[in-house]
Design an enzyme around this catalytic site. Sequence first.
Site, PDB file in Angstrom:
ATOM      1  N   LYS A  29       0.826  -1.212   0.000  1.00  0.00           N
ATOM      2  CA  LYS A  29       0.000   0.000   0.000  1.00  0.00           C
ATOM      3  C   LYS A  29       0.862   1.265   0.000  1.00  0.00           C
ATOM      4  O   LYS A  29       0.629   2.203  -0.770  1.00  0.00           O
ATOM      5  CB  LYS A  29      -0.917  -0.042   1.219  1.00  0.00           C
ATOM      6  CG  LYS A  29      -2.000   1.006   1.316  1.00  0.00           C
ATOM      7  CD  LYS A  29      -3.014   0.540   2.373  1.00  0.00           C
ATOM      8  CE  LYS A  29      -4.036   1.596   2.703  1.00  0.00           C
ATOM      9  NZ  LYS A  29      -3.548   2.506   3.762  1.00  0.00           N
ATOM     10  N   ARG A  34       3.160   5.970  -3.128  1.00  0.00           N
ATOM     11  CA  ARG A  34       4.324   6.794  -3.444  1.00  0.00           C
ATOM     12  C   ARG A  34       4.708   6.696  -4.905  1.00  0.00           C
ATOM     13  O   ARG A  34       5.100   7.692  -5.530  1.00  0.00           O
ATOM     14  CB  ARG A  34       5.493   6.392  -2.533  1.00  0.00           C
ATOM     15  CG  ARG A  34       5.304   6.886  -1.097  1.00  0.00           C
ATOM     16  CD  ARG A  34       6.192   6.107  -0.119  1.00  0.00           C
ATOM     17  NE  ARG A  34       6.147   6.671   1.236  1.00  0.00           N
ATOM     18  CZ  ARG A  34       5.177   6.450   2.103  1.00  0.00           C
ATOM     19  NH1 ARG A  34       4.139   5.689   1.768  1.00  0.00           N
ATOM     20  NH2 ARG A  34       5.223   6.990   3.315  1.00  0.00           N
ATOM     21  N   GLY A 107      -5.455   8.306   4.756  1.00  0.00           N
ATOM     22  CA  GLY A 107      -4.592   9.281   5.396  1.00  0.00           C
ATOM     23  C   GLY A 107      -3.289   9.470   4.646  1.00  0.00           C
ATOM     24  O   GLY A 107      -2.738  10.575   4.593  1.00  0.00           O
ATOM     25  N   SER A 180       6.670   9.133  12.304  1.00  0.00           N
ATOM     26  CA  SER A 180       5.661   8.863  11.289  1.00  0.00           C
ATOM     27  C   SER A 180       6.259   8.999   9.899  1.00  0.00           C
ATOM     28  O   SER A 180       6.784  10.060   9.545  1.00  0.00           O
ATOM     29  CB  SER A 180       4.486   9.840  11.440  1.00  0.00           C
ATOM     30  OG  SER A 180       3.667   9.830  10.293  1.00  0.00           O
ATOM     31  N   ASP A 330       1.038  -0.781  11.922  1.00  0.00           N
ATOM     32  CA  ASP A 330      -0.188  -1.304  11.316  1.00  0.00           C
ATOM     33  C   ASP A 330      -0.487  -2.739  11.752  1.00  0.00           C
ATOM     34  O   ASP A 330      -1.624  -3.207  11.606  1.00  0.00           O
ATOM     35  CB  ASP A 330      -0.094  -1.249   9.793  1.00  0.00           C
ATOM     36  CG  ASP A 330      -0.171   0.170   9.261  1.00  0.00           C
ATOM     37  OD1 ASP A 330      -0.792   1.022   9.918  1.00  0.00           O
ATOM     38  OD2 ASP A 330       0.399   0.435   8.184  1.00  0.00           O
ATOM     39  N   ARG A 361      -8.006   2.242  17.639  1.00  0.00           N
ATOM     40  CA  ARG A 361      -7.759   0.803  17.612  1.00  0.00           C
ATOM     41  C   ARG A 361      -7.495   0.224  18.996  1.00  0.00           C
ATOM     42  O   ARG A 361      -7.699  -0.975  19.206  1.00  0.00           O
ATOM     43  CB  ARG A 361      -6.594   0.487  16.655  1.00  0.00           C
ATOM     44  CG  ARG A 361      -7.002   0.630  15.196  1.00  0.00           C
ATOM     45  CD  ARG A 361      -5.881   0.329  14.227  1.00  0.00           C
ATOM     46  NE  ARG A 361      -6.393   0.464  12.849  1.00  0.00           N
ATOM     47  CZ  ARG A 361      -5.630   0.678  11.792  1.00  0.00           C
ATOM     48  NH1 ARG A 361      -4.314   0.769  11.929  1.00  0.00           N
ATOM     49  NH2 ARG A 361      -6.161   0.787  10.590  1.00  0.00           N
ATOM     50  N   ARG A 403      -8.042  -2.956   9.249  1.00  0.00           N
ATOM     51  CA  ARG A 403      -7.077  -3.725  10.043  1.00  0.00           C
ATOM     52  C   ARG A 403      -7.796  -4.522  11.134  1.00  0.00           C
ATOM     53  O   ARG A 403      -7.460  -5.678  11.404  1.00  0.00           O
ATOM     54  CB  ARG A 403      -6.052  -2.799  10.689  1.00  0.00           C
ATOM     55  CG  ARG A 403      -5.272  -1.934   9.721  1.00  0.00           C
ATOM     56  CD  ARG A 403      -4.227  -2.687   8.965  1.00  0.00           C
ATOM     57  NE  ARG A 403      -3.498  -1.816   8.063  1.00  0.00           N
ATOM     58  CZ  ARG A 403      -2.879  -2.206   6.962  1.00  0.00           C
ATOM     59  NH1 ARG A 403      -2.903  -3.482   6.601  1.00  0.00           N
ATOM     60  NH2 ARG A 403      -2.231  -1.356   6.199  1.00  0.00           N
TER      61      ARG A 403
END
Length: 454
Positions: A29, A34, A107, A180, A330, A361, A403
């Site tokens: 993903k 990118r 996001g 991040s 993730d 989550r 997820r």
Amino acid sequence: MSATLASPDIARVGKAPRLRGTLEVPGDKSISHRGALMNAIAHGTATIDNYLPGADCLSTLECLRALGVEVTFDPTGAPGGKPRVTVVGRGGQLAEAIRPLDCGNSGTTMRLLAGLLAGQPIFSVMTGDASLSSRPMARVVDPLRQMGARISGRQGGRLAPIAIEGGNLTAIDYQSPVASAQVKSCVLLAGVQTEGITIARSPAASRDHTERLLTAQGAKLETNDDGTVVAVHGGARLQAVDVIVPGDTSSAAYWLALACIHPDAEITVQNVGMNPGRTGFVEILREMGGNVEVRNERVVAGEPFADLVARSSRLKGVKVGGTVVPRAIDELPLVAIVGLFADGLTEIRDAAELRVKESDRIASLGREISRLGGQVEELPDGLRVLGGASLESAACETLGDHRLAMSLAVAGLAGVGVDVIDAGCAVVSYPGFWQQIRSVGGTVALSDEGVDRA
């Protein structure tokens, strides 16, 4: 394939008596995003083979089309009948969109595109669905404003929709408060469009797909030994670069976890991306005693690939925290699920980031693990899960979080069965997940009908 099979409301997952199989997972993903975004501002034409046809990555393509980028998607155009995307670069200049750019649930699309748009002398508005509109954007808005971009949005730019007037940026030295890859990438993509040297600093290392591709495109980057400081020299003439996308590491994790917690399983996942910024889950699983074998390691188009074989294992609880967290962010919901089947206590800390994903989550996992009869304690920045509890079949909510849906399916296949509500949300990152369960011997019934959750 019927619409019911493609996007079910309910997935009724039964305990599988035996699991065997070899499979491939959809394209990564992060790299898919990118490859499209970064080639859009390059000179020349690039192909992105094994592009992930999930909802998030398709949102990226639609945003690029709205910005005047010529993008084609061929679902079987790459070798082996895999998806191929072709991007004709705009040579550094995107067109001003005539409508808001709809990032859907993604996001990554919104945060990375913000970096590109900040360097463009155009006006843009980015929006998304209800989930994306509740997720924090100040983490990218703040550095872009420091560089000179004019940005407005809900709650002072902390939430989408976000409007950007870009161009004429100034290079900065930015210390991110969070580790991040999305924040780092946003700053680097803006920085490559300046005339100076932009530095992105992080408290811990994260995936480096952006750095690898920028370097391949001709940008000059400098990185310290642990990957926490990256400097990009602005003004480079970026060249389009073909990308071969490995299998998504996060998607492979479901099968690795399932094989390790199941009493009679051996599953091979081929052509998996092994970027060091993405292999935290494999390290955690091995620390828990997971029998995971890495085979056929190689480098393809600048990214490491391997085949992974996972087998039934005797697992023990571990404490997860610190620098491994950004490299497994993730997959941390899966760590909690694996903890249900391990001996002793599994503790996840330093993971407050999980509260601002597609759902909270931490809260969601705590609630659903409790529904299954698991022993779990919710922490401000993680969870404690005690293994060995007698699990019960239950109907579990996903809150539209892909997820969470797939992690719950893993618990059902290895435990006593789970009804996953709103199972269709898995299409965000893993089209065909429910069907692949059957390919390794799992049992799943898909339905658009509601179920009694009493």
